[in-house]
Design a protein around this motif. Structure first.
Motif, short mmCIF file in Angstrom:
data_model
loop_
_atom_site.label_atom_id
_atom_site.label_comp_id
_atom_site.label_asym_id
_atom_site.label_seq_id
_atom_site.Cartn_x
_atom_site.Cartn_y
_atom_site.Cartn_z
N UNK A 75 0.82 -1.22 -0.06
CA UNK A 75 0.12 0.00 0.08
C UNK A 75 0.72 1.23 0.09
N UNK A 76 0.40 2.26 -0.85
CA UNK A 76 1.36 3.35 -0.98
C UNK A 76 1.07 4.43 -0.07
N UNK A 77 2.16 4.97 0.46
CA UNK A 77 1.70 6.03 1.64
C UNK A 77 2.65 7.15 1.54
N UNK A 78 2.20 8.11 2.02
CA UNK A 78 2.93 9.53 1.54
C UNK A 78 4.37 9.58 2.57
N UNK A 79 5.42 10.05 1.70
CA UNK A 79 6.49 10.28 2.49
C UNK A 79 6.78 11.67 2.75
N UNK A 80 6.93 11.91 4.03
CA UNK A 80 6.99 13.34 4.53
C UNK A 80 8.60 13.92 4.03
N UNK A 81 9.56 12.97 4.57
CA UNK A 81 10.93 13.53 4.38
C UNK A 81 11.53 12.25 3.37
N UNK A 82 11.60 12.80 2.02
CA UNK A 82 12.09 11.97 1.00
C UNK A 82 13.57 11.58 1.41
N UNK A 83 14.35 12.67 1.70
CA UNK A 83 15.76 12.09 1.92
C UNK A 83 15.96 11.24 2.95
N UNK A 84 15.28 11.27 4.16
CA UNK A 84 15.54 10.48 5.08
C UNK A 84 15.03 9.18 4.62
N UNK A 85 13.99 9.17 4.03
CA UNK A 85 13.38 7.82 3.61
C UNK A 85 14.66 7.07 2.85
N UNK A 86 14.88 7.69 1.58
CA UNK A 86 15.99 7.14 1.05
C UNK A 86 17.15 6.56 1.80
N UNK A 138 3.73 10.15 -3.53
CA UNK A 138 4.27 11.22 -2.85
C UNK A 138 4.52 12.28 -3.96
N UNK A 139 5.26 12.02 -5.03
CA UNK A 139 5.42 13.02 -5.82
C UNK A 139 4.28 13.63 -6.42
N UNK A 140 3.07 12.93 -6.64
CA UNK A 140 1.90 13.51 -7.17
C UNK A 140 1.45 14.31 -5.93
N UNK A 141 1.38 14.16 -4.70
CA UNK A 141 0.99 15.00 -3.99
C UNK A 141 1.63 16.25 -3.64
N UNK A 142 2.95 16.15 -3.83
CA UNK A 142 4.02 17.08 -3.79
C UNK A 142 3.69 18.15 -4.95
N UNK A 143 2.94 17.73 -6.24
CA UNK A 143 2.79 18.46 -7.35
C UNK A 143 1.47 19.13 -7.34
N UNK A 144 0.82 18.89 -6.25
CA UNK A 144 -0.39 19.56 -6.11
C UNK A 144 -1.85 18.69 -6.60
N UNK A 145 -1.41 17.19 -6.45
CA UNK A 145 -2.59 16.29 -6.61
C UNK A 145 -3.40 16.80 -8.00
N UNK A 146 -2.54 16.61 -9.15
CA UNK A 146 -3.26 17.17 -10.37
C UNK A 146 -4.27 16.01 -10.78
#
Length: 343
Positions: free
Chosen positions: A199-210, A287-295
């Motif tokens: 299940x996909x979840x939103x990643x708040x801190x991408x750098x830390x996640x990576x 997360x990329x989609x959300x950060x892009x404004x959920x187009x």
């Protein structure tokens, strides 16, 4: 002497076959399946879009590996040798990292975490521009390409041997372990996997996640190497290598028996990391989609579908027109026959 000659032959065959076995992380088939599984983990707003373009994304899932054969800078994007950073590596941005270690050093030791950030930002920008006027076909192609590439690099980050300079066992006498872990164990055990819902979840801190993903992968390096050596050195160890047809090539590769025993010795690590990777890919896309404004991607690219339909329809109309012309000509006598009748 005969036995020694046999060993030389074995070495030559393995050396010839190895380039074909090291096509890339997870191998080509696992990479494609990773993207397919990731799509199933997306929430409704994104699932429809990615499902519609699933075949294209899966087709492009291995493009990043293919580029390694023609683009010099591509290979470094797939790994990071954590063991080469003796005093640890600072989890910073690319420019700060270049200041700390120099760009040449980073290119030598691998730039995987920074590359994931770079592709992620590019995808966010492309998604945020999806509703603007312009060439929607080109924009769609860029989104699909970036999504596939991003998924590929995230898959790389989940493979332990992509976090160490001993990536193919070359420093421990375990040459070929790279393809053994990521391709052959997968091929041997895949049908027996129980499956896991991701299940996909939103990643708040991408750098830390990576970096968390990369360090988690690196923590398995010792076990990956140790378990292979233990299995291989057992008195009753299964035959390690055998000939098998792969496509049109007869290759010397690890035997199914060895792969199965190695996979069991690792306690299902390959399966576990596969599903972690698929879930990670889906989460980063989301997360990329959300950060892009959920187009609204389905709406933004509806014109692309319409253009394709018009193009397809025009092809059918042209075919019908040609058939009508042939039919008409069949009803009308040719000019020579008319001239003869007039005489």
């Amino acid at each position: 002497m005969k036995k020694q000659s046999s060993h030389k032959t074995l070495f030559i065959v393995v050396a010839i076959a190895t380039p074909f076995l090291l096509n890339g992380v997870w191998g080509f088939s696992p990479h494609k399946e990773l993207h397919a599984v990731a799509i199933t983990a997306l929430p409704p707003p994104l699932f429809g879009f990615y499902k519609t373009h699933q075949s294209e994304i899966i087709r492009r899932a291995t493009d990043a590996d293919k580029r390694k054969h023609g683009v010099n800078s591509e290979a470094a994007k797939h790994y990071i040798d954590l063991d080469q950073f003796r005093e640890g590596v600072d989890q910073c941005g690319w420019y700060d990292a270049c200041e700390l270690y120099s760009e040449d050093t980073l290119q030598e030791r691998g730039v995987l975490p920074w590359n994931i950030e770079r592709v992620y930002r590019s995808l966010v920008i492309e998604l945020s521009n999806s509703g603007l006027k312009g060439d929607t076909t080109a924009s769609l192609n860029r989104i699909l390409r970036l999504s596939a590439d991003l998924g590929h690099y995230i898959g790389d980050a989940h493979v332990p041997l992509h976090t160490t300079s001993n990536y193919n066992g070359q420093t421990t006498g375990q040459f070929g372990i790279h393809a053994l872990w990521e391709t052959h164990v997968y091929e041997t055990s895949r049908d027996s996997w129980s499956g896991k819902r991701v299940q996909a979840t939103y990643i708040k801190d991408l750098r830390k996640w990576i970096w968390d993903v990369i360090y988690d992968s690196h923590s398995d390096v010792e076990e990956v190497l140790y378990k292979e050596r233990i299995i291989r050195e057992k008195p009753d160890a299964p035959e390690g290598w055998g000939y098998r047809t792969r496509g049109r090539t007869l290759a010397l590769i690890p035997t199914p028996a060895f792969c199965e025993e190695y996979g069991k010795a690792m306690g299902g690590m390959v399966e576990r990391r596969f599903y972690l990777s698929a879930e990670g890919i889906a989460s980063v896309w989301y997360s990329a989609w959300v950060d892009a404004g959920a187009p609204n991607l389905s709406r933004d690219f509806s014109l692309t579908k319409q253009k394709k339909c018009i193009k397809d329809t025009s092809h059918v109309i042209l075919k019908i027109k040609r058939e009508l012309i042939r039919f008409y000509l069949g009803l009308v006598p040719n000019q020579q026959e008319l001239d003869e009748d007039d005489q």
